[in-house]
Scaffold this active site. Structure first.
Site, mmCIF file in Angstrom:
data_model
loop_
_atom_site.group_PDB
_atom_site.id
_atom_site.type_symbol
_atom_site.label_atom_id
_atom_site.label_comp_id
_atom_site.label_asym_id
_atom_site.label_seq_id
_atom_site.Cartn_x
_atom_site.Cartn_y
_atom_site.Cartn_z
ATOM 1 N N ASP A 38 -2.584 -0.871 0.387
ATOM 2 C CA ASP A 38 -2.165 -0.185 1.605
ATOM 3 C C ASP A 38 -0.648 0.515 1.232
ATOM 4 O O ASP A 38 -0.464 0.943 0.075
ATOM 5 C CB ASP A 38 -2.163 -0.901 2.861
ATOM 6 C CG ASP A 38 -2.436 -0.104 4.213
ATOM 7 O OD1 ASP A 38 -1.357 0.642 4.317
ATOM 8 O OD2 ASP A 38 -3.317 -0.354 4.794
ATOM 9 N N HIS A 86 2.276 0.670 8.017
ATOM 10 C CA HIS A 86 1.019 0.299 8.122
ATOM 11 C C HIS A 86 0.590 -0.787 7.483
ATOM 12 O O HIS A 86 -0.356 -1.713 7.765
ATOM 13 C CB HIS A 86 -0.002 1.815 7.693
ATOM 14 C CG HIS A 86 -1.362 1.859 7.846
ATOM 15 N ND1 HIS A 86 -2.089 1.566 6.999
ATOM 16 C CD2 HIS A 86 -2.033 1.951 8.840
ATOM 17 C CE1 HIS A 86 -3.366 1.331 7.520
ATOM 18 N NE2 HIS A 86 -3.333 1.698 8.776
ATOM 19 N N SER A 110 -8.596 1.057 10.083
ATOM 20 C CA SER A 110 -8.056 0.433 9.270
ATOM 21 C C SER A 110 -7.860 -1.042 9.674
ATOM 22 O O SER A 110 -7.705 -2.047 9.045
ATOM 23 C CB SER A 110 -6.817 0.961 8.554
ATOM 24 O OG SER A 110 -6.034 1.508 9.952
#
Ligand SMILES: *[C@@H]1O[C@H](CO)[C@@H](O)[C@H](O)[C@H]1NC(C)=O
Ligand SMILES: *[C@@H]1O[C@H](CO)[C@@H](O)[C@H](O)[C@H]1NC(C)=O
Ligand SMILES: *[C@@H]1O[C@H](CO)[C@@H](O)[C@H](O)[C@H]1NC(C)=O
Ligand SMILES: *[C@@H]1O[C@H](CO)[C@@H](O)[C@H](O)[C@H]1NC(C)=O
Ligand SMILES: *[C@@H]1O[C@H](CO)[C@@H](O)[C@H](O)[C@H]1NC(C)=O
Ligand SMILES: *[C@@H]1O[C@H](CO)[C@@H](O)[C@H](O)[C@H]1NC(C)=O
Length: 757
Positions: free
Chosen positions: A139, A214, A543
């Site tokens: 990520d 994120h 996600s």
């Protein structure tokens, strides 16, 4: 590639400012499957020789290569002309050559909702056993100082781990600990395809330190330590925890400004597989449509992970519509996003005492009434009312908006809602009511006092404004409401099947919480936090659902260390639930119809049941090769995918016979039989009885209809016989096959498209 995060209501599309570097050469990946080279050095040397034979010089070859894939599979990425790429594709040892795509980055309460604390078998394991499980996260990196990554109470790094803590900007060896046991980063693909990181004018660190938020969020959902008294605003207070607070994290940063290139993703996967992670979570996927499996980084990397016994949990995407499902290879666990039984309500009080339900995350309140105006009634000179209703910059008249709450409508799902909020605030507005019929419960911080409503609520407000000379309203302080019903529901944004590459494999596979998830955040990432620095934030996206499922996989792996990725996947899929907390079908937003397998696969993940599934649909790499044969993989592609030379069976086994935990037949012409084999995991002898939920227009029987088992590990095969009585005219009909004994229920959804009788 794209991180499957939702920019609240809208998908971020930064493509506007991607100035792809334009020369004749493009960034290609040359993929060569498994290899038997003794060392990375010898792969690199061979890569250079191979490329030199095409471009003419060894030095030239060294100059244009960006990445070598040397550990878990062989390949490289390089700047090549179309002609050079074509010549490489013809090489004996090459499986595929494809352009490196740009992909995008598509809590407290969720683990309670999933009842993870009540898994006896797992929770009674000693901490030492539990803390050996390593989850790799691919990520945007990690914010290592977050309390969620404290390593308090954890033992030494598991011996099997071969990864590294790679230092970089603002990231030293001291930023790794016994929780964050590895951290690597990859940017060459990004810079070759998009431009220097500096040209983005945003905050970033050339290291695994997360500037987007994120990666930190996902890592803490999977394996965050227990942190008491976390809240974003007073509303959502609680103890933050990951699904597996004892698990270790290996961080692979391949995403920058929410963009992740295939070339960087493949490097991350090459390392992660070799480092010895047990489970991989990735929130990155191609922009739909899904490319073929040999031309896509996640599909290729996940294939090698599967061969090495590593389960890859990947998000289905945030594509809203049918056929947008991505990460659909059968060796990936593909995850859809659902809601929980928690709402962040920011209701609206109208001057006529009516209360309108709205959703938001407002740090302060606006409870005294202010004037209320529709954007369309506040148009700047020369702007048509319809244009003004979208509240885009310069469309409103500040004199009319001053001191008022403005009603705005989301024009496109890709609109930047923070921009709308900040704009209305900057021209003197005191609040915003945003109309978003598709995703009204997706809360977000808008940089102003704001709340989200749907179409029905808008009509109510319009009626009030029309009848009132001086309409007024208040936006009440955000209230967290728990135990809301119905829950879960499938999020409107979650990408839908059918699988466009291999429609016999139902996708997505499963659903998990992905709406309004509170987890750790990077304090330098301001975009999702109302432009203020925060340590914890609430965001939405498939996600986050993939992160939940990766954690459940880690729990199952801890309890059953020898289980294959296919067994873990089967355990989760066959125990998933299709009922919500009112006992009715799980519904999907925004139309509230019953969800189908193309919304949620086998259903909503149920960790408590998944740990003891009863029966398993298992698969190994040879089954996958059989599947690839039926998919039409060429001999040249298969040749180097496995280290052995491989010949497809003739005729190849139909892909609906792949021993998948769900059953799909995408092109049925008359009666047909589907084969499956189940493996028994339980104590003592037992029998399982079949039950069918018949798809409309197709009669299904199972032979034998009862399966008797004596010992754990026994395998039994059965046939599901399909007799269609009505063509379904291009669309799928759905049913299910359930095996059950006194304790376990093992359910497989069925999806059939009857072409002819
Ligand atoms: C690919 O397969 C061929 C045989 O089919 C073999 O000669 C060649 O060495 C293989 N390449 C690699 C990199 O393993
Ligand atoms: C960054 O700033 C420069 C100078 O202000 C501008 O020319 C460029 O377009 C900006 N880049 C992006 C990606 O916004
Ligand atoms: C109003 O919107 C229409 C369609 O979206 C657009 O074509 C037109 O240029 C806009 N007008 C103004 C004055 O912005
Ligand atoms: C959205 O708008 C906010 C506020 O104007 C801005 O800071 C942010 O960069 C914008 N995001 C995108 C993706 O354009
Ligand atoms: C059914 O017929 C169609 C069209 O002739 C064909 O493409 C398809 O492969 C057939 N399906 C099966 C399962 O044989
Ligand atoms: C089958 O689908 C076609 C195209 O979608 C449609 O025109 C036709 O009416 C359908 N036939 C039946 C019997 O539903």
């Amino acid at each position: 590639m794209k991180i499957h995060k939702l920019f609240a209501l809208f998908l971020i599309l930064r493509f506007g400012y991607i100035h792809a570097i334009s020369t004749d050469a493009k960034h290609y990946i040359v993929y060569m499957g498994n290899h038997a080279h003794p060392s990375s050095e010898s792969v690199i040397k061979d890569n250079h020789h191979m490329l030199a034979s095409v471009i003419g010089s060894y030095e030239g070859a060294q100059d244009v290569i960006h990445h070598h894939y040397t550990k878990s599979f062989r390949g490289f990425s390089a700047m090549l002309t179309a002609d050079q790429a074509q010549r490489l594709a013809e090489e004996e040892s090459v499986v595929s050559v494809f352009q490196s795509k740009i992909n995008k980055v598509q809590t407290t309460h969720s683990w309670k909702f999933l009842k993870v604390d009540s898994i006896q078998q797992y929770n009674h394991l000693p901490i030492k056993v539990k803390s050996d499980v390593i989850v790799g996260v691919i990520d945007s990196g990690i914010w290592p100082e977050s309390k969620s990554f404290s390593d308090h109470g954890l033992g030494p790094v598991p011996k099997k781990f071969k990864g590294k803590c790679v230092p970089g900007e603002m990231f030293t060896l001291a930023n790794c600990n016994r929780k964050i046991i590895g951290a690597r980063y990859y940017f060459k693909g990004f810079e070759a395809q998009v431009g220097p990181l500096e040209s983005f004018n945003g905050t970033f660190f050339r290291s695994a330190r997360d500037s987007d938020g994120h990666g930190t969020h996902v890592a803490s959902i999977v394996a965050g330590s227990l942190v008491p008294d976390v809240s974003l605003i007073e509303a959502a207070k609680g103890t933050a925890r990951g699904g597996v607070p004892s698990a270790r994290l290996a961080i692979y940063r391949a995403c920058w400004f929410d963009i992740c290139t295939d070339a960087d993703m493949l490097s991350a996967l090459d390392d992660a597989i070799h480092d010895g992670v047990d489970v991989l979570s990735t929130a990155v996927g191609p922009q739909p449509p899904q490319p073929s499996y040999f031309h896509d980084a996640v599909s290729i990397g996940a294939f090698h992970a599967f061969q090495k016994g590593i389960l890859v949990s990947a998000s289905v995407g945030n594509g809203f519509f049918a056929q947008t499902a991505t990460n659909v290879a059968p060796w990936i666990l593909t995850v859809a996003a659902s809601t929980m039984d928690r709402e962040f309500q920011s209701n609206i009080g109208l001057g006529n005492s009516k209360i309108i339900k709205g959703f938001g995350l407002n740090p302060s309140n606006l409870e005294s009434a202010s004037g209320l105006i529709a954007g369309s009634d506040a148009a700047a000179p020369g702007i048509p009312p319809r244009n003004a209703s979208f509240c885009q910059i310069n469309s409103l008249d500040p004199n009319l908006v001053k001191g008022k709450i403005v009603v705005c409508t989301v024009e496109k799902i890709t609109d930047n809602a923070t921009q709308l909020g900040v704009y209305t605030r900057n021209i003197g507005g005191v609040g915003m009511i945003l109309v978003e019929p598709l995703a009204q419960d997706l809360v977000f911080q808008f940089g102003t006092q704001a709340t989200l409503i749907g179409q029905d609520e808008l009509e109510e407000i319009q009626k009030y404004i029309a009848t009132e000379r001086n309409p007024v309203a208040a936006i009440y302080q955000t209230k967290t409401v728990l135990a809301t019903k119905p829950a879960p529901e499938i999020a409107a944004f979650s990408s839908k099947g059918p699988n466009i590459i291999t429609p016999d494999i139902i996708k997505p596979d499963i659903a998990a919480p992905g709406v309004n998830i509170l987890a750790a955040w990077s304090p330098v990432a301001l975009f999702f936090s109302g432009l203020h620095p925060v340590d914890y934030d609430v965001i939405s996206g498939s996600s986050l659902a993939a992160a939940h499922v990766a954690a459940v996989a880690a729990i199952i792996k801890t309890s059953h260390p020898s289980w294959s990725p296919a067994a873990i996947k089967s355990a989760m899929m066959t125990t998933a639930t299709v009922l919500d907390n009112t006992g009715n079908c799980i519904r999907r937003h925004p139309d509230d119809t019953c969800a189908t397998p193309f919304d949620y696969g086998s259903g909503h993940v149920n960790p408590v049941a998944a740990i003891q599934p009863g029966l398993i649909y298992d698969l190994d790499s040879n089954d996958v090769i059989d599947f690839l044969c039926s998919y039409g993989a060429t001999a040249a592609q298969l040749k180097n995918l496995t280290s052995q030379i491989f010949r497809c069976k003739s005729p190849s086994r139909p892909s609906y016979d792949f021993n998948y935990p769900s059953i799909g037949v995408s092109n049925m012409n008359g009666s047909l039989s589907v084969q499956r084999t189940v493996t028994y995991y339980g104590k003592g002898s037992t029998q399982y009885i079949s039950k069918i939920e018949q798809p409309s227009g197709v009669h299904v029987t199972v032979t034998p209809s009862v399966l008797k088992f004596t010992n754990a590990g026994d395998k039994m095969s059965f046939t599901a016989n399909f007799t269609p009585s009505k063509a379904s005219n291009g669309s799928f009909v759905f049913g299910a096959l359930t095996w059950s004994n006194a304790i376990h229920t093992v359910r497989s959804p069925i999806a059939v498209n009857v072409l002819s009788l």
